[in-house]
Design a protein around this motif. Structure first.
Motif, PDB file in Angstrom:
ATOM      1  N   ARG A  35      -2.172   8.274   5.889  1.00 45.01           N
ATOM      2  CA  ARG A  35      -3.265   8.683   4.996  1.00 45.01           C
ATOM      3  C   ARG A  35      -3.514   7.642   3.911  1.00 45.01           C
ATOM      4  O   ARG A  35      -4.659   7.247   3.649  1.00 45.01           O
ATOM      5  CB  ARG A  35      -2.946  10.045   4.367  1.00 45.01           C
ATOM      6  N   GLU A  36      -2.455   7.186   3.252  1.00 45.31           N
ATOM      7  CA  GLU A  36      -2.629   6.214   2.162  1.00 45.31           C
ATOM      8  C   GLU A  36      -3.195   4.893   2.683  1.00 45.31           C
ATOM      9  O   GLU A  36      -4.052   4.280   2.030  1.00 45.31           O
ATOM     10  CB  GLU A  36      -1.302   5.977   1.426  1.00 45.31           C
ATOM     11  N   LEU A  37      -2.729   4.453   3.859  1.00 40.69           N
ATOM     12  CA  LEU A  37      -3.268   3.202   4.416  1.00 40.69           C
ATOM     13  C   LEU A  37      -4.748   3.335   4.711  1.00 40.69           C
ATOM     14  O   LEU A  37      -5.545   2.426   4.452  1.00 40.69           O
ATOM     15  CB  LEU A  37      -2.482   2.799   5.667  1.00 40.69           C
ATOM     16  N   LYS A  38      -5.129   4.474   5.270  1.00 44.40           N
ATOM     17  CA  LYS A  38      -6.548   4.712   5.585  1.00 44.40           C
ATOM     18  C   LYS A  38      -7.379   4.759   4.302  1.00 44.40           C
ATOM     19  O   LYS A  38      -8.437   4.134   4.214  1.00 44.40           O
ATOM     20  CB  LYS A  38      -6.678   6.018   6.377  1.00 44.40           C
ATOM     21  N   GLU A  39      -6.885   5.503   3.276  1.00 42.40           N
ATOM     22  CA  GLU A  39      -7.631   5.639   2.020  1.00 42.40           C
ATOM     23  C   GLU A  39      -7.778   4.308   1.291  1.00 42.40           C
ATOM     24  O   GLU A  39      -8.816   4.017   0.708  1.00 42.40           O
ATOM     25  CB  GLU A  39      -6.906   6.611   1.068  1.00 42.40           C
ATOM     26  N   GLU A  40      -6.694   3.520   1.295  1.00 44.38           N
ATOM     27  CA  GLU A  40      -6.671   2.316   0.460  1.00 44.38           C
ATOM     28  C   GLU A  40      -7.211   1.076   1.169  1.00 44.38           C
ATOM     29  O   GLU A  40      -7.740   0.172   0.513  1.00 44.38           O
ATOM     30  CB  GLU A  40      -5.243   2.065  -0.042  1.00 44.38           C
ATOM     31  N   THR A  41      -7.058   1.010   2.509  1.00 45.43           N
ATOM     32  CA  THR A  41      -7.407  -0.219   3.240  1.00 45.43           C
ATOM     33  C   THR A  41      -8.320   0.008   4.437  1.00 45.43           C
ATOM     34  O   THR A  41      -8.802  -0.973   5.018  1.00 45.43           O
ATOM     35  CB  THR A  41      -6.136  -0.928   3.767  1.00 45.43           C
ATOM     36  N   LEU A  97     -10.802  -0.435  -0.445  1.00 48.54           N
ATOM     37  CA  LEU A  97     -11.553   0.817  -0.564  1.00 48.54           C
ATOM     38  C   LEU A  97     -11.359   1.515  -1.900  1.00 48.54           C
ATOM     39  O   LEU A  97     -12.093   2.450  -2.212  1.00 48.54           O
ATOM     40  CB  LEU A  97     -11.186   1.757   0.586  1.00 48.54           C
ATOM     41  N   GLU A  98     -10.357   1.099  -2.687  1.00 51.42           N
ATOM     42  CA  GLU A  98     -10.150   1.676  -4.027  1.00 51.42           C
ATOM     43  C   GLU A  98     -10.100   0.548  -5.047  1.00 51.42           C
ATOM     44  O   GLU A  98      -9.035   0.244  -5.614  1.00 51.42           O
ATOM     45  CB  GLU A  98      -8.858   2.517  -4.049  1.00 51.42           C
ATOM     46  N   PRO A  99     -11.258  -0.112  -5.288  1.00 52.26           N
ATOM     47  CA  PRO A  99     -11.267  -1.308  -6.146  1.00 52.26           C
ATOM     48  C   PRO A  99     -10.855  -1.023  -7.588  1.00 52.26           C
ATOM     49  O   PRO A  99     -10.501  -1.956  -8.312  1.00 52.26           O
ATOM     50  CB  PRO A  99     -12.716  -1.799  -6.052  1.00 52.26           C
ATOM     51  N   GLU A 100     -10.888   0.255  -7.998  1.00 53.58           N
ATOM     52  CA  GLU A 100     -10.417   0.577  -9.341  1.00 53.58           C
ATOM     53  C   GLU A 100      -8.888   0.554  -9.411  1.00 53.58           C
ATOM     54  O   GLU A 100      -8.312   0.514 -10.493  1.00 53.58           O
ATOM     55  CB  GLU A 100     -10.959   1.946  -9.790  1.00 53.58           C
ATOM     56  N   LYS A 101      -8.236   0.555  -8.240  1.00 50.83           N
ATOM     57  CA  LYS A 101      -6.767   0.574  -8.204  1.00 50.83           C
ATOM     58  C   LYS A 101      -6.146  -0.711  -7.682  1.00 50.83           C
ATOM     59  O   LYS A 101      -4.931  -0.893  -7.762  1.00 50.83           O
ATOM     60  CB  LYS A 101      -6.274   1.727  -7.308  1.00 50.83           C
ATOM     61  N   CYS A 102      -6.991  -1.586  -7.098  1.00 52.63           N
ATOM     62  CA  CYS A 102      -6.447  -2.779  -6.430  1.00 52.63           C
ATOM     63  C   CYS A 102      -7.484  -3.887  -6.458  1.00 52.63           C
ATOM     64  O   CYS A 102      -8.680  -3.631  -6.298  1.00 52.63           O
ATOM     65  CB  CYS A 102      -6.087  -2.408  -4.988  1.00 52.63           C
ATOM     66  N   PRO A 106       0.844  -1.193   0.000  1.00 48.65           N
ATOM     67  CA  PRO A 106       0.000   0.000   0.000  1.00 48.65           C
ATOM     68  C   PRO A 106       0.884   1.248   0.000  1.00 48.65           C
ATOM     69  O   PRO A 106       2.028   1.218   0.470  1.00 48.65           O
ATOM     70  CB  PRO A 106      -0.789  -0.129   1.312  1.00 48.65           C
ATOM     71  N   GLY A 107       0.346   2.327  -0.541  1.00 48.31           N
ATOM     72  CA  GLY A 107       1.113   3.578  -0.572  1.00 48.31           C
ATOM     73  C   GLY A 107       0.661   4.449  -1.713  1.00 48.31           C
ATOM     74  O   GLY A 107      -0.252   4.086  -2.456  1.00 48.31           O
ATOM     75  N   GLY A 108       1.298   5.601  -1.838  1.00 47.81           N
ATOM     76  CA  GLY A 108       0.931   6.517  -2.906  1.00 47.81           C
ATOM     77  C   GLY A 108       1.793   7.769  -2.884  1.00 47.81           C
ATOM     78  O   GLY A 108       2.855   7.804  -2.265  1.00 47.81           O
ATOM     79  N   ASN A 109       1.278   8.786  -3.560  1.00 51.18           N
ATOM     80  CA  ASN A 109       2.060  10.003  -3.763  1.00 51.18           C
ATOM     81  C   ASN A 109       2.124  10.880  -2.515  1.00 51.18           C
ATOM     82  O   ASN A 109       1.104  11.147  -1.871  1.00 51.18           O
ATOM     83  CB  ASN A 109       1.432  10.818  -4.891  1.00 51.18           C
TER      84      ASN A 109
HETATM   85 MG    MG Z   1      -3.375   5.962  -2.910  1.00 55.94          MG
END
Ligand code: MG
Ligand code: 8DG
Ligand code: MG
Length: 143
Positions: free
Chosen positions: A55-61, A106-111, A39-42
Motif C-alpha cells: 500500500r505505501e509503495l503504491k501511494e508514495e511511488t 505521488l506525495e510531493p509534500e512528503k518527498c 519508502p514506507g509509512g504507518n
Molecule cells: Mg505514506
C-alpha cells in the motif's frame, strides 16, 4: 502500565531492490527532514506487514511490488524534533512486480522525489535509522 501518554507506533519501510540498487527518496517531514529514506509509512489497524508495504509503495511511488519478505525490526526514538515520536520500524525487502514501471513522486509534500541508488554509492545524508543500519554492516540483499 501507562495511560494517556504517547505510545510507540509501528512503521513499515521497504528495501525495494533492483539488481544492486535500492529506491530512496529525500524526505520532506519534520522527522528526518531532507534526508534520504526508504519508502514506507504507518501500519494501519488490521494490516499485514506485506500489505502495508504494498500500500505505501503504491501511494508514495505508484509502483507495484512482489516477493515481499521480512528482514528485521528496529526501535527508533525521534525525540530531537518539534514532533517527538517513537517508532518500531519493520524493514521489508521487495522486488518490482513489473520492472518496466518507473517511480513517480505521488506525495510531493512528503518527498522531493524517488530514485535508484547503488548500495555501494548511497546518497548523503541518509535518514539516521537507515544510516545506523548501513554503519552496522547490514545488507538488504539475499545471500
Ligand atoms: Mg505514506
Ligand atoms: P502514512 O501517513 O503514509 O502512513 O505515513 P508516512 O507519512 O508515509 O510516514 P513516514 O514518515 O514515511 O514513515 C513513518 C515512520 O517510519 C517515520 O516517521 C519514521 C519511521 N521510519 C524509520 N525508518 C524509515 C525509513 O527509512 N523510511 C520511512 N519512510 N520511514 C521510516 O524508522
Ligand atoms: Mg512515507
Amino acid at each position: 502500565t501507562e495511560t494517556g501518554g504517547p505510545a510507540p507506533k509501528v512503521a513499515v519501510a521497504v528495501f525495494l531492490l533492483e539488481g544492486k540498487k535500492v529506491l530512496l527518496g529525500r524526505r520532506r517531514s519534520s522527522i528526518g527532514q531532507s534526508t534520504f529514506a526508504l519508502p514506507g509509512g504507518n501500519l494501519e489497524y488490521g494490516e499485514s506487514f506485506e500489505g502495508c508495504a504494498a500500500r505505501e509503495l503504491k501511494e508514495e511511488t505508484g509502483l507495484d511490488i512482489a516477493n515481499t519478505e521480512l528482514l528485521t525490526v528496529t526501535n527508533n526514538l525521534f525525540d530531537d524534533g518539534p514532533t517527538p515520536a517513537h517508532y518500531i520500524t519493520v524493514l521489508m525487502r521487495s522486488s518490482m512486480a513489473n520492472p518496466s514501471q518507473v517511480p513517480q513522486n505521488l506525495e510531493p509534500e512528503k518527498c522531493d522525489g524517488w530514485d535508484w541508488y547503488n548500495w555501494d554509492n548511497l546518497p548523503s545524508p541518509l535518514f539516521w535509522p537507515l544510516e545506523k543500519m548501513v554503519q552496522s554492516g547490514f545488507s538488504p540483499f539475499p545471500i
